[in-house]
Write a protein that holds these residues in place. Structure first.
Motif, PDB file in Angstrom:
ATOM      1  N   ASN A 142       8.497   8.712 -48.045  1.00  0.00           N
ATOM      2  CA  ASN A 142       7.308   9.177 -48.760  1.00  0.00           C
ATOM      3  C   ASN A 142       6.942   8.265 -49.931  1.00  0.00           C
ATOM      4  OD1 ASN A 142       6.966  11.528 -47.155  1.00  0.00           O
ATOM      5  ND2 ASN A 142       8.621  12.540 -48.287  1.00  0.00           N
ATOM      6  N   ALA A 143       7.770   7.246 -50.176  1.00  0.00           N
ATOM      7  CA  ALA A 143       7.493   6.318 -51.273  1.00  0.00           C
ATOM      8  C   ALA A 143       6.181   5.575 -51.028  1.00  0.00           C
ATOM      9  CB  ALA A 143       8.641   5.335 -51.426  1.00  0.00           C
ATOM     10  N   THR A 144       5.541   5.176 -52.104  1.00  0.00           N
ATOM     11  CA  THR A 144       4.234   4.518 -51.991  1.00  0.00           C
ATOM     12  C   THR A 144       4.325   3.206 -51.236  1.00  0.00           C
ATOM     13  OG1 THR A 144       3.590   5.505 -54.106  1.00  0.00           O
ATOM     14  CG2 THR A 144       2.258   3.669 -53.284  1.00  0.00           C
ATOM     15  N   ILE A 145       5.295   2.363 -51.612  1.00  0.00           N
ATOM     16  CA  ILE A 145       5.481   1.075 -50.948  1.00  0.00           C
ATOM     17  C   ILE A 145       6.550   1.256 -49.877  1.00  0.00           C
ATOM     18  CG2 ILE A 145       6.120  -1.337 -51.238  1.00  0.00           C
ATOM     19  CD1 ILE A 145       5.271  -1.109 -54.154  1.00  0.00           C
ATOM     20  N   ARG A 146       6.222   0.955 -48.628  1.00  0.00           N
ATOM     21  CA  ARG A 146       7.171   1.178 -47.546  1.00  0.00           C
ATOM     22  C   ARG A 146       6.899   0.242 -46.384  1.00  0.00           C
ATOM     23  NH1 ARG A 146       3.770   5.663 -47.938  1.00  0.00           N
ATOM     24  NH2 ARG A 146       2.400   6.055 -46.146  1.00  0.00           N
ATOM     25  N   ALA A 147       7.920   0.071 -45.556  1.00  0.00           N
ATOM     26  CA  ALA A 147       7.787  -0.736 -44.349  1.00  0.00           C
ATOM     27  C   ALA A 147       7.090   0.101 -43.272  1.00  0.00           C
ATOM     28  CB  ALA A 147       9.161  -1.190 -43.871  1.00  0.00           C
ATOM     29  N   PHE A 148       6.423  -0.589 -42.350  1.00  0.00           N
ATOM     30  CA  PHE A 148       5.710   0.127 -41.289  1.00  0.00           C
ATOM     31  C   PHE A 148       5.802  -0.658 -39.996  1.00  0.00           C
ATOM     32  CE2 PHE A 148       1.603   1.345 -39.156  1.00  0.00           C
ATOM     33  CZ  PHE A 148       2.033   2.615 -38.781  1.00  0.00           C
ATOM     34  N   PHE A 149       6.540  -0.117 -39.021  1.00  0.00           N
ATOM     35  CA  PHE A 149       6.654  -0.717 -37.695  1.00  0.00           C
ATOM     36  C   PHE A 149       6.335   0.361 -36.666  1.00  0.00           C
ATOM     37  CE2 PHE A 149       9.909  -2.632 -40.466  1.00  0.00           C
ATOM     38  CZ  PHE A 149       9.476  -3.945 -40.475  1.00  0.00           C
ATOM     39  N   PRO A 150       5.073   0.547 -36.324  1.00  0.00           N
ATOM     40  CA  PRO A 150       4.716   1.622 -35.397  1.00  0.00           C
ATOM     41  C   PRO A 150       5.361   1.418 -34.031  1.00  0.00           C
ATOM     42  CG  PRO A 150       2.864   0.120 -35.727  1.00  0.00           C
ATOM     43  CD  PRO A 150       3.911  -0.256 -36.729  1.00  0.00           C
ATOM     44  N   PRO A 151       5.669   2.512 -33.313  1.00  0.00           N
ATOM     45  CA  PRO A 151       6.254   2.384 -31.975  1.00  0.00           C
ATOM     46  C   PRO A 151       5.421   1.477 -31.088  1.00  0.00           C
ATOM     47  CG  PRO A 151       6.331   4.654 -32.698  1.00  0.00           C
ATOM     48  CD  PRO A 151       5.525   3.911 -33.732  1.00  0.00           C
ATOM     49  N   GLY A 152       6.105   0.597 -30.386  1.00  0.00           N
ATOM     50  CA  GLY A 152       5.425  -0.380 -29.542  1.00  0.00           C
ATOM     51  C   GLY A 152       5.319  -1.751 -30.169  1.00  0.00           C
ATOM     52  N   THR A 153       5.598  -1.851 -31.480  1.00  0.00           N
ATOM     53  CA  THR A 153       5.569  -3.144 -32.155  1.00  0.00           C
ATOM     54  C   THR A 153       6.678  -4.044 -31.617  1.00  0.00           C
ATOM     55  OG1 THR A 153       4.673  -2.192 -34.196  1.00  0.00           O
ATOM     56  CG2 THR A 153       5.782  -4.323 -34.388  1.00  0.00           C
ATOM     57  N   LEU A 154       6.345  -5.298 -31.395  1.00  0.00           N
ATOM     58  CA  LEU A 154       7.324  -6.299 -30.975  1.00  0.00           C
ATOM     59  C   LEU A 154       7.567  -7.271 -32.123  1.00  0.00           C
ATOM     60  CD1 LEU A 154       6.080  -7.113 -27.358  1.00  0.00           C
ATOM     61  CD2 LEU A 154       8.290  -6.111 -27.944  1.00  0.00           C
ATOM     62  N   ALA A 155       8.824  -7.685 -32.309  1.00  0.00           N
ATOM     63  CA  ALA A 155       9.167  -8.627 -33.366  1.00  0.00           C
ATOM     64  C   ALA A 155      10.192  -9.621 -32.846  1.00  0.00           C
ATOM     65  CB  ALA A 155       9.724  -7.892 -34.581  1.00  0.00           C
ATOM     66  N   GLU A 156      10.186 -10.807 -33.429  1.00  0.00           N
ATOM     67  CA  GLU A 156      11.176 -11.810 -33.050  1.00  0.00           C
ATOM     68  C   GLU A 156      12.559 -11.373 -33.519  1.00  0.00           C
ATOM     69  OE1 GLU A 156      10.409 -14.399 -31.112  1.00  0.00           O
ATOM     70  OE2 GLU A 156       8.388 -13.531 -31.101  1.00  0.00           O
ATOM     71  N   MET A 157      13.557 -11.617 -32.695  1.00  0.00           N
ATOM     72  CA  MET A 157      14.896 -11.110 -32.975  1.00  0.00           C
ATOM     73  C   MET A 157      15.565 -11.827 -34.143  1.00  0.00           C
ATOM     74  SD  MET A 157      16.398 -10.251 -29.186  1.00  0.00           S
ATOM     75  CE  MET A 157      17.597  -9.075 -29.841  1.00  0.00           C
ATOM     76  N   HIS A 158      15.331 -13.117 -34.284  1.00  0.00           N
ATOM     77  CA  HIS A 158      16.058 -13.879 -35.301  1.00  0.00           C
ATOM     78  C   HIS A 158      15.625 -13.552 -36.725  1.00  0.00           C
ATOM     79  CE1 HIS A 158      12.358 -16.250 -35.097  1.00  0.00           C
ATOM     80  NE2 HIS A 158      12.706 -16.835 -36.226  1.00  0.00           N
TER      81      HIS A 158
END
Length: 275
Positions: A142-158
Motif C-alpha cells: 500500500n506504500a506510495t512508491i512501489r514496484a509493479f510487475f503485472p501478471p504476464g510481464t516478461l523480464a530478462e533473467m540476468h
C-alpha cells in the motif's frame, strides 16, 4: 471384456497422425504471422502500426489486416486518439485459462499476501518461460512508491531477482542456452553484462539461497528473491519482494531475505516440494 489395444486404424483423440511433424505442411502461415504480431505487441504498452511493421519487417498493410482480424476477437484494441494498438481484454481471459491449469498461482496467493504484510513490500511470483521470467502473480504494497510487475510481464533473467535465483538452480548447459538466446543487455550501470560476473553472482546465490537485484533492472529499485521447489527438488518458480532502495536497503537484506526464504519454503511445501 477384451482389453482395448492401440491400432493404426484408431482415430487420434487429441492429435492427428504426424502430430510431431512441425514442418511447413502442418503449419498455417497466416496464423503463424498473426501470432507473431500478437506476441510482439504484448511486449509494449502500445505500438503504432508503422512501428509494428518496422519491428517485424512486414508491410503496414499486412500487419494492419492481422490487427483488424485480432481486433474482431477482442485480442487487440485500437486507441484512435493516440493512434496506438494495445493488447485487448480477451487476451487476459485466455491467459487466465492458462493460470487455472496449475495450482501454483492459487496456492501462492495467500503466501504472497502474507509476505507483503510481513515485509511491507510488493510480493511477486514468477517462473522461467523460454529463457525469460514470466511474472504470474503479484500482491502490491500500500506504500506510495512501489514496484509493479503485472501478471504476464516478461523480464530478462540476468537482471531480475527471480530470474537470477532460477538461473542459479539450472545446470550449466541450460544456463549457457539461456545466455546464448538472451544476450546480457545493460539496463542500468549495475546490470551484470559479462558472463564471469554473472557466474560469480550465481555461485553466491546458490550458497546463500537467495538472490538480490541491486538496481540491476531499474535504478532506485531493489529486489530479494528465493526459489520454489517441487517434489523432485526442481526449482519451478521464484518468490520475491521488491521496492525502492530507500526501504529495501542493504542493512535490511538479512531481515527481508529471511521472510522471502520462509515464504518460498511455505510454497514449496504447499506444492509437495522439498527445499
Amino acid at each position: 471384456m477384451a482389453q482395448e489395444t492401440d491400432s493404426p486404424n484408431r482415430r487420434a483423440r487429441g492429435r492427428p497422425r504426424g502430430w510431431d511433424d512441425k514442418t511447413e505442411q502442418n503449419t498455417i502461415k497466416s496464423l503463424d504471422r498473426a501470432m507473431l504480431v500478437f506476441e510482439h505487441l504484448s511486449r509494449f504498452k502500445g505500438r503504432m502500426l508503422t512501428e509494428l511493421a518496422d519491428d517485424l519487417t512486414q508491410s503496414p498493410a499486412t500487419v494492419y489486416r492481422v490487427l483488424v482480424t485480432l481486433e474482431t476477437r477482442g485480442l487487440v484494441e485500437f486507441d484512435p486518439a493516440e493512434q496506438l494498438w494495445h493488447i485487448g481484454p480477451q487476451a487476459f481471459v485466455i491467459g487466465a485459462g492458462f493460470l487455472r491449469r496449475t495450482s501454483l498461482v492459487e496456492r501462492a496467493r495467500p503466501i504472497l499476501r502474507r509476505l507483503m504484510e510481513v515485509t511491507g513490500e510488493t510480493a511477486n511470483l514468477g517462473r522461467e518461460q523460454d529463457g525469460q521470467v514470466l511474472f504470474l502473480s503479484q500482491v502490491e504494497t500500500n506504500a506510495t512508491i512501489r514496484a509493479f510487475f503485472p501478471p504476464g510481464t516478461l523480464a530478462e533473467m540476468h537482471s531480475s531477482g527471480i530470474g537470477k535465483v532460477l538461473l542459479a538452480q539450472m545446470p550449466p548447459e541450460r544456463v549457457a542456452q539461456v545466455l546464448a538466446s538472451h544476450p546480457l543487455q545493460a539496463f542500468t550501470a549495475n546490470t551484470l553484462t559479462d558472463p564471469p560476473s554473472l557466474a560469480r553472482d550465481l555461485a553466491t546465490i546458490r550458497e546463500q539461497g537467495f538472490a538480490i537485484d541491486a538496481e540491476e533492472r531499474n535504478e532506485g529499485m531493489r529486489c530479494i528473491a528465493a526459489p520454489v521447489f517441487d517434489h523432485s527438488r526442481t526449482a519451478v518458480a521464484g518468490l520475491s519482494v521488491s521496492g525502492p532502495t530507500s526501504r529495501v536497503s542493504e542493512d535490511k537484506t538479512e531481515e527481508l531475505s529471511r521472510a522471502v526464504l520462509q515464504a518460498a519454503q511455505d510454497l514449496s511445501s504447499a506444492l509437495g516440494g522439498l527445499p
